[in-house]
Write an enzyme that holds these catalytic residues in place. Sequence first.
Site, PDB file in Angstrom:
ATOM      1  N   GLY A 103       0.885  -1.117   0.018  1.00 13.81           N
ATOM      2  CA  GLY A 103       0.053  -0.013   0.012  1.00 13.81           C
ATOM      3  C   GLY A 103       0.840   1.349   0.016  1.00 13.81           C
ATOM      4  N   ARG A 104       2.173   1.204   0.369  1.00 11.42           N
ATOM      5  CA  ARG A 104       2.930   2.151   0.441  1.00 11.42           C
ATOM      6  C   ARG A 104       4.469   1.817   0.314  1.00 11.42           C
ATOM      7  NH1 ARG A 104       4.214   4.555   5.959  1.00 11.42           N
ATOM      8  NH2 ARG A 104       3.531   2.612   7.361  1.00 11.42           N
ATOM      9  N   GLY A 136      -0.446   6.325   0.695  1.00 15.72           N
ATOM     10  CA  GLY A 136       0.794   5.776   0.283  1.00 15.72           C
ATOM     11  C   GLY A 136       2.120   6.448   0.837  1.00 15.72           C
ATOM     12  N   ARG A 200       6.077 -12.638   0.955  1.00 18.41           N
ATOM     13  CA  ARG A 200       5.605 -12.719   2.268  1.00 18.41           C
ATOM     14  C   ARG A 200       4.850 -14.137   2.399  1.00 18.41           C
ATOM     15  NH1 ARG A 200       5.200  -7.043   4.249  1.00 18.41           N
ATOM     16  NH2 ARG A 200       6.389  -5.961   2.685  1.00 18.41           N
ATOM     17  N   ASP A 270       0.800 -11.039   6.602  1.00 17.31           N
ATOM     18  CA  ASP A 270       1.423 -10.116   5.590  1.00 17.31           C
ATOM     19  C   ASP A 270       2.664  -9.640   5.759  1.00 17.31           C
ATOM     20  OD1 ASP A 270      -0.796  -8.739   7.079  1.00 17.31           O
ATOM     21  OD2 ASP A 270       0.286  -6.927   6.196  1.00 17.31           O
TER      22      ASP A 270
END
EC number: 2.7.7.-
Length: 522
Positions: A103-104, A136, A200, A270
């Site tokens: 996401g970032r 982000g 991951r 994650d």
Amino acid sequence: MKNLKINNRFTAELPADPDLTNETRQVKNTAFSYVNPTKPSNPKLIHASEETAALVGISKEEIHSEEFLNVFSGKEILPETQPYAMCYAGHQFGNWAGQLGDGRAINLTEVENNNTFYTLQLKGAGKTPYSRTADGLAVLRSSIREYLCAEAMYHLGVPTTRSLSLILSGDQVLRDILYNGNPAYEKGAVVCRVAPSFIRFGSFEMLAARNELKNLKQFVEYTIKHYFPEITGEPKEQYLQFFKKVADTTREMILHWQRVGFVHGVMNTDNMSVHGITIDYGPYGWLENYDPNWTPNTTDSQNKRYRFGNQPQVAHWNLYQLANAIYPLINETEGLEKILESFMDDFILDYKEMFLNKLGLFTSTETDNDLIDNLEAVLQLTETDMTIFFRNLSSVKKTDSVEKAIEKIQFAFYKIEEVSGEILDAWKKWFSVYLDRLNAEVLSDEVRLQKMNLINPKYVLRNYMAQLAIDAADKEDYSLVNELYTLLQKPYDEQPEYQKWFAKRPDWATSKVGCSMLSCSS
């Protein structure tokens, strides 16, 4: 950076998202999405790790170049590379969260140096298709914590990502630090972190959950081929060997966490690496007073799922989720179950040996479990600093009296006045047994001290230390970032010039945001 050996095998060998629009969405049948970093308005280098730079093939001189600043702030893209964000899912706090993804975080490329591959990843470089409702970006506060912690962990001997650079973006970022409805603008920053890869557990969970079995098989085989080349045999046997490797390295990582008193704070699937390295430094912390029930994460303050004492069990649970993800490739439970069953048994044995070594005991006796259990209990009778206790324990001599031994570790007590009556009696009882046990060892006091001081660090990145560096950096004073970086390169050395950092948590830090309370806000 002329000597960088670029390699784009991840994007060349795995399925790409055909949609090149940078819009938040569900991304299917893919391992990643191409995305360019958001260009910062006025990047400024705060710090760079010469060690990590050398790892990936960047010289000291190049660190201070305009190209370095521009590439690792996201302002420019390296020639012959296409940055990308990875697609993955995960279980967060024990619940299935579905698609998450980078996401970032934006992966710049892989590089090869000295026959080893490294992935270069920017954290806080802008929006991706996986950003959901977020921007982000990252703030200076969390970026300093991540940058310093990864390098501190490496020098502690804990498997981890590495930090390459910490760069101020020049932009303001809106954040609600405690999620209590009080957002404020903070300075933006970008960290470049380095790892063999950022694959991951959730990378495989995503594909399994969507029943994308062809892609799952391709991704697992890609991972084995490039990162576990020693694995051979029939496909199903390879998958089991792969899972065993991940379980073993995960166990070793958790053992190191417990050894140094590190609490990750967000052990979602994650945030679990297939390489058994620590990734994603968010609301982490080090135990100060020894408390197995402590977690630094305010989001987890009620259930304390990710508390210090529960990290081995959570790692085990997370491995179950990984096993479920790769099960469709094997279609047999026996091999996976056998590996999972042995995980905790092996951990318990390894933990006992590790703990005895922290105590300076390098042989084993039938009463050692009681010695360990009793110490863990007595450490909690009054607030006792874990790092200081174990470090000072090394100075106890075989010929010391119980009283002398307690005197040598009393600096670890937060409230010395509480160490009287029943609490003092409990400490005396434990030290009486411990001194007898020391005298059964063949090592001299001098040799034992040296060995213990290589196991028990003198310096760790306490939250209050990081917060002091953050507060100073917010005023454009980066001297504490530099000082802590230097200090934490040699955490097992005495470093008398930095003795002030061998100290218990100060009173002011017990209720300060960033010291006692941390959130995932970053």
